[in-house]
Motif scaffolding. Structure first.
Motif, PDB file in Angstrom:
ATOM      1  N   GLY A 124       0.801  -1.223   0.000  1.00  0.00           N
ATOM      2  CA  GLY A 124       0.000   0.000   0.000  1.00  0.00           C
ATOM      3  C   GLY A 124       0.829   1.265   0.000  1.00  0.00           C
ATOM      4  O   GLY A 124       0.379   2.307  -0.508  1.00  0.00           O
ATOM      5  N   PHE A 125       2.046   1.233   0.563  1.00  0.00           N
ATOM      6  CA  PHE A 125       2.925   2.405   0.509  1.00  0.00           C
ATOM      7  C   PHE A 125       3.171   2.825  -0.945  1.00  0.00           C
ATOM      8  O   PHE A 125       3.159   4.005  -1.291  1.00  0.00           O
ATOM      9  CB  PHE A 125       4.278   2.116   1.177  1.00  0.00           C
ATOM     10  CG  PHE A 125       4.250   2.075   2.682  1.00  0.00           C
ATOM     11  CD1 PHE A 125       3.352   2.843   3.406  1.00  0.00           C
ATOM     12  CD2 PHE A 125       5.145   1.283   3.379  1.00  0.00           C
ATOM     13  CE1 PHE A 125       3.340   2.817   4.802  1.00  0.00           C
ATOM     14  CE2 PHE A 125       5.152   1.244   4.763  1.00  0.00           C
ATOM     15  CZ  PHE A 125       4.245   2.024   5.480  1.00  0.00           C
ATOM     16  N   TYR A 126       3.422   1.820  -1.797  1.00  0.00           N
ATOM     17  CA  TYR A 126       3.631   2.112  -3.221  1.00  0.00           C
ATOM     18  C   TYR A 126       2.363   2.712  -3.838  1.00  0.00           C
ATOM     19  O   TYR A 126       2.432   3.666  -4.618  1.00  0.00           O
ATOM     20  CB  TYR A 126       3.965   0.823  -3.980  1.00  0.00           C
ATOM     21  CG  TYR A 126       5.320   0.224  -3.720  1.00  0.00           C
ATOM     22  CD1 TYR A 126       6.486   0.856  -4.161  1.00  0.00           C
ATOM     23  CD2 TYR A 126       5.445  -1.000  -3.071  1.00  0.00           C
ATOM     24  CE1 TYR A 126       7.730   0.282  -3.956  1.00  0.00           C
ATOM     25  CE2 TYR A 126       6.691  -1.583  -2.858  1.00  0.00           C
ATOM     26  CZ  TYR A 126       7.829  -0.937  -3.297  1.00  0.00           C
ATOM     27  OH  TYR A 126       9.061  -1.508  -3.092  1.00  0.00           O
ATOM     28  N   VAL A 127       1.230   2.115  -3.484  1.00  0.00           N
ATOM     29  CA  VAL A 127      -0.045   2.539  -4.081  1.00  0.00           C
ATOM     30  C   VAL A 127      -0.349   3.987  -3.716  1.00  0.00           C
ATOM     31  O   VAL A 127      -0.716   4.797  -4.577  1.00  0.00           O
ATOM     32  CB  VAL A 127      -1.187   1.614  -3.610  1.00  0.00           C
ATOM     33  CG1 VAL A 127      -2.518   2.061  -4.215  1.00  0.00           C
ATOM     34  CG2 VAL A 127      -0.905   0.155  -3.985  1.00  0.00           C
ATOM     35  N   LEU A 128      -0.190   4.314  -2.445  1.00  0.00           N
ATOM     36  CA  LEU A 128      -0.502   5.674  -2.002  1.00  0.00           C
ATOM     37  C   LEU A 128       0.468   6.696  -2.595  1.00  0.00           C
ATOM     38  O   LEU A 128       0.056   7.799  -2.975  1.00  0.00           O
ATOM     39  CB  LEU A 128      -0.502   5.733  -0.473  1.00  0.00           C
ATOM     40  CG  LEU A 128      -1.638   4.944   0.194  1.00  0.00           C
ATOM     41  CD1 LEU A 128      -1.420   4.841   1.695  1.00  0.00           C
ATOM     42  CD2 LEU A 128      -2.994   5.579  -0.096  1.00  0.00           C
ATOM     43  N   ARG A 129       1.742   6.333  -2.679  1.00  0.00           N
ATOM     44  CA  ARG A 129       2.712   7.242  -3.315  1.00  0.00           C
ATOM     45  C   ARG A 129       2.328   7.471  -4.786  1.00  0.00           C
ATOM     46  O   ARG A 129       2.347   8.609  -5.275  1.00  0.00           O
ATOM     47  CB  ARG A 129       4.123   6.647  -3.219  1.00  0.00           C
ATOM     48  CG  ARG A 129       5.221   7.465  -3.892  1.00  0.00           C
ATOM     49  CD  ARG A 129       5.619   8.702  -3.104  1.00  0.00           C
ATOM     50  NE  ARG A 129       6.165   8.353  -1.802  1.00  0.00           N
ATOM     51  CZ  ARG A 129       7.439   8.049  -1.548  1.00  0.00           C
ATOM     52  NH1 ARG A 129       8.324   8.074  -2.541  1.00  0.00           N
ATOM     53  NH2 ARG A 129       7.833   7.752  -0.332  1.00  0.00           N
TER      54      ARG A 129
END
Length: 280
Positions: A124-129
């Motif tokens: 999710g870190f990748y998705v939100l970035r």
């Protein structure tokens, strides 16, 4: 260029975050006693753990049909020029490959699939970035370059209460599960080359959690600011207590709480805990 962001349900992005950042989600499914549930759609994490406790058969997980990707990409082509589709590690699921194949089948939109090589809220870190950058008008290639840079700073470790779930689901070798079972260890696990492997074998849950914290501390010394997440398998009180203790110890780290939903919970089991982070 308008860029859409797609992910799968195992990123466990909240409905509020999906709406705020305009993130499109494709669910994986879990089969419990012959009944198929799309996670984050038909069943919540808490309902899943309740159902599984009384189930006679070990649940099975299923990746999304390619047709669901094709339908979503075709719909996005009406309003977007390109899409980045971010998925859980290709070493534990065929979901990423499904996105790749679907991208080759659609016209009128450029599809870029991204293998996070991990899962859950750390994925999710990748998705939100990516979603933040897309909102600011960055192109898919610019966003993908930022995600590739992120990969060197992403870390995640998790502790399972019972290795049998991973071994039965084929996500950990029988030998590793057998050794863990015989010694009653609570190994710290992580992803290496897209698959789940033991990082260290530790005797007790308390010491395993402490080891994960030590690894976080090493990076917290080196970076001015970090995002981190505590992830739990249906043990919210324990996870919240750990989060509060960590937040008090590491003021330069922004912590949030997340969970192992039905699909990942099938393989890790109840009372699993995870700790993941990245440099801001």
């Amino acid at each position: 260029m308008r860029t859409a962001i797609v992910t799968d349900s195992t990123a466990y992005i909240t409905a509020e975050e999906r709406e705020r950042f305009n993130i499109h989600m494709i669910p994986l499914s879990v089969n419990i006693s012959g009944q198929l549930f799309a996670e984050e759609v038909d069943i919540t994490a808490w309902e899943f753990y309740d159902k599984v406790r009384g189930a006679k058969e070990f649940p099975k997980t299923t990746q999304p049909p390619i047709g669901e990707f094709v339908a979503l990409f075709d719909e996005l082509a009406k309003d977007y020029d390109e899409v980045i589709s971010i998925h859980l590690s290709s070493g534990i699921s065929g979901t990423y490959q499904g996105a790749v194949q679907a991208g080759e089948m659609v016209e009128g939109i450029d599809v870029y699939a991204f293998d996070s090589e991990i899962s859950c809220a750390v994925q999710g870190f990748y998705v939100l970035r990516a979603a933040e950058m897309a909102k600011e008008g960055y192109s898919a290639k610019e966003i993908l370059a930022a995600l590739a840079d992120m990969q060197q700073y992403i870390r995640a470790y998790f502790i399972v209460d019972d290795l049998a779930h991973l071994q039965r689901g084929g996500r950990l070798s029988s030998a590793a599960a057998l050794i863990g079972g015989l010694l009653q260890v609570k190994p710290v696990l992580h992803f290496v080359d897209k698959v789940i492997v033991p990082f260290e074998k530790i005797r007790t849950r308390k010491k395993a959690l402490k080891r994960a914290e030590e690894l976080l501390a090493e990076d917290a010394k080196n970076y001015n600011a970090m995002d981190a997440v505590v992830i739990h398998g249906n043990c919210p009180a324990e996870a919240q207590e750990w989060l509060e203790q960590l937040a008090a110890t590491y003021p330069n780290v922004n912590f949030k709480l997340s969970y192992f939903g039905p699909v990942i919970g099938t393989h890790l089991g109840e009372r699993s805990m995870g700790l993941g982070w990245t440099k801001k």
